[in-house]
Design an enzyme around this catalytic site. Sequence first.
Site, mmCIF file in Angstrom:
data_model
loop_
_atom_site.group_PDB
_atom_site.id
_atom_site.type_symbol
_atom_site.label_atom_id
_atom_site.label_comp_id
_atom_site.label_asym_id
_atom_site.label_seq_id
_atom_site.Cartn_x
_atom_site.Cartn_y
_atom_site.Cartn_z
ATOM 1 N N GLU A 58 -0.879 8.995 0.909
ATOM 2 C CA GLU A 58 -0.915 9.489 2.416
ATOM 3 C C GLU A 58 0.362 8.941 2.909
ATOM 4 O OE1 GLU A 58 -4.006 10.002 5.849
ATOM 5 O OE2 GLU A 58 -3.665 7.900 5.011
ATOM 6 N N ASP A 118 -4.464 5.565 0.635
ATOM 7 C CA ASP A 118 -4.695 5.652 2.248
ATOM 8 C C ASP A 118 -3.708 4.999 2.822
ATOM 9 O OD1 ASP A 118 -6.288 6.222 4.758
ATOM 10 O OD2 ASP A 118 -6.500 4.210 4.771
#
Length: 689
Positions: free
Chosen positions: A374, A337
């Site tokens: 990401e 993330d």
Amino acid sequence: MSVGRSNPVGATFDGDGVNFAIFSQNATRMELCLYSNDGTVEIARHDMPERNGDVWHGYISGLRPGQLYGYRAHGPYDPAAGHRFNPNKLLVDPYAKRLTGHPIWHDALLGYVAGEDDLSFDTRDSAAYMPKSVVVDPSFEWGGDRRPRTRTRESIIYEAHVKGLTANHPDVALPGTFLGVASDVMLEHYTKLGITALELLPVQAFLNDRFLVDKGLTNYWGYQSLGFFAPDPRYMLDGQVAEFQQMVARLHSAGIEVLLDVVYNHTGEGNEKGPTLAFRGLDNSSYYRLADDPRYYINDTGTGNTLNLDHPMVLRMVMDSLRYWVEVMHVDGFRFDLCSTLGRTGDGGFDRGSAFFDALRQDPVLSDVRLIAEPWDIGPGGYQLGAFPPPFLEWNDKFRDGVRRFWRGDSGLAPDLADRLTGSAQQFDHSGRPATASVNLLTAHDGFTLSDVVSYNTKHNMANGEDDRDGHGENYSDNMGAEGPTKNRRISAARSRRRRNMMATLLLSQGTPMILAGDELGNSQNGNNNAYCQDNEISWIDWANADETMLDFTRAMIAFRKEHPILRQKLFLHAEERAIDGKPDLFWWRADGEPMTSEDWENPDLNHIVVEMRTAGATPDYDVLETALLLAFNRGDRLDFRLPDPGNGGRWLRCVDTSRTPPVRDERTGDVVKLSANSVTVFGLDARE
């Protein structure tokens, strides 16, 4: 309590007792608190007897797995200098392998006095409101468990939420749990669908934000980490980590990889007004990146704080966590993330050669698992698509947006779609990176589902309690004539066709496809594009109303992709390169059968593209040799298309047509074929006489 060892960090059972070791560079004293089985009574408190460098450690003979514990750290409470020690606050062990639950929100969790500024000092004991860390023996009888080791070019990723995947499934005995994810009925669904990897939203222990609890909502997605080693208790029946391990073993037995969405960029403690739960109380100035005024936090994540991976012991914690999930829990890889944050160095800039990336790449364990970035955060220069070092794969939002806009009918999008179909070479074709580095997606947990992309023009997030201010404003969606559900058959048919076209585009493109769980079933979130706080029917997959036609179509397209190696090549396709048959590996055709020109590409009204793909490079990177595929993407009216001469006496077969049912079948054609309006058509080369 005896001296014990400084390594390994955490609570380690050795068969005779437990060794405790915890990092704090700036603490002046560290206390270990032991608790009763129900966590309500502190039964002993020990000063950690030894400090080796910045690791405090001690050993208690006779202690067994299941023992509950926590820490209290003494040191300066001087927020202006970056220190927030408060021994009145019980702290979670960052290395805890299991937690008893989640914090119960109370002002006593704050290191400062509620209602005053954060320079004040709160003396209330927080133990009654804190989960306890638990000593765990994580050994598990794995038997013959083996990682599937699916080659990247053969991977099809399925992103899912542990609870949302099964909470509404009528045939899952233990819905909403790790065991439910790996139940027989779910294993059958994965294998029939054809996915190769299950990517789970955060399962590492996380907390429910206080502002959500106050509104009767919850942190559903899980992007507020509290512990990087412990599975979140909400997904387990009796809190035993073996439940997670059993899930992994069963998925592996079905040939399914397990990937974890991990959040090492920040923690759930928030900014200077947040609670003191673990890292802040153990050593605030070491664990977090602080601003020039160290009372405040650098906030490149949008959550209030940013972990300080420049500190060697914080970096070690992250690396130890990753190795634990691979070696002890047997997971196959990670999706990071806000991965740009993990590449930020002391000056705040992004560095693809940062300590974190270098540590991963040289690690003999972690360099051998799947790593997915990401590629953005909200800090300066945070958008870094294509900038990550190998072996990283990256979520490609340009693929998502480009495909949505092309099928929506936006002008001038044909060249962009061409780039997406061929692996987004502009972003990824450098540094020896393969075409599979692009993780192609239509949707993900964050945003509309595929059904909602074709059913809503705007987001509908009122249920989140923020007056619809949250969530993305631009979704490149199109309601096709009615906002939300409709009984209009024409609109419903058009929506279904567009979903099929978009799914076909995903599965016919070079790169690594990722499907959001439920998209194959026509699942909707009623227009909510930010369902992070909705642990209910909004987010749970609606199995009872599954679109079986879409499910059959998705299965067929995944099978087609697997049957045709040209669609999943490791090498990039380039028209100027030579393929194994002495011809270029990429051709772009006009409707009259002539090659595309630069003028054709510059036409903003171009509403179809036709590409012929062949094998890239001098040597094929797969075992089965395939000659060519011709892919036609037509978002306009019905079109007469002259097929190019395949050469060598071959003939084209119509293999896929999204306007037909079933969509996949072989059909001989003439030299001129009709491409249905709003359709995807694929032709394969038949060399038979």
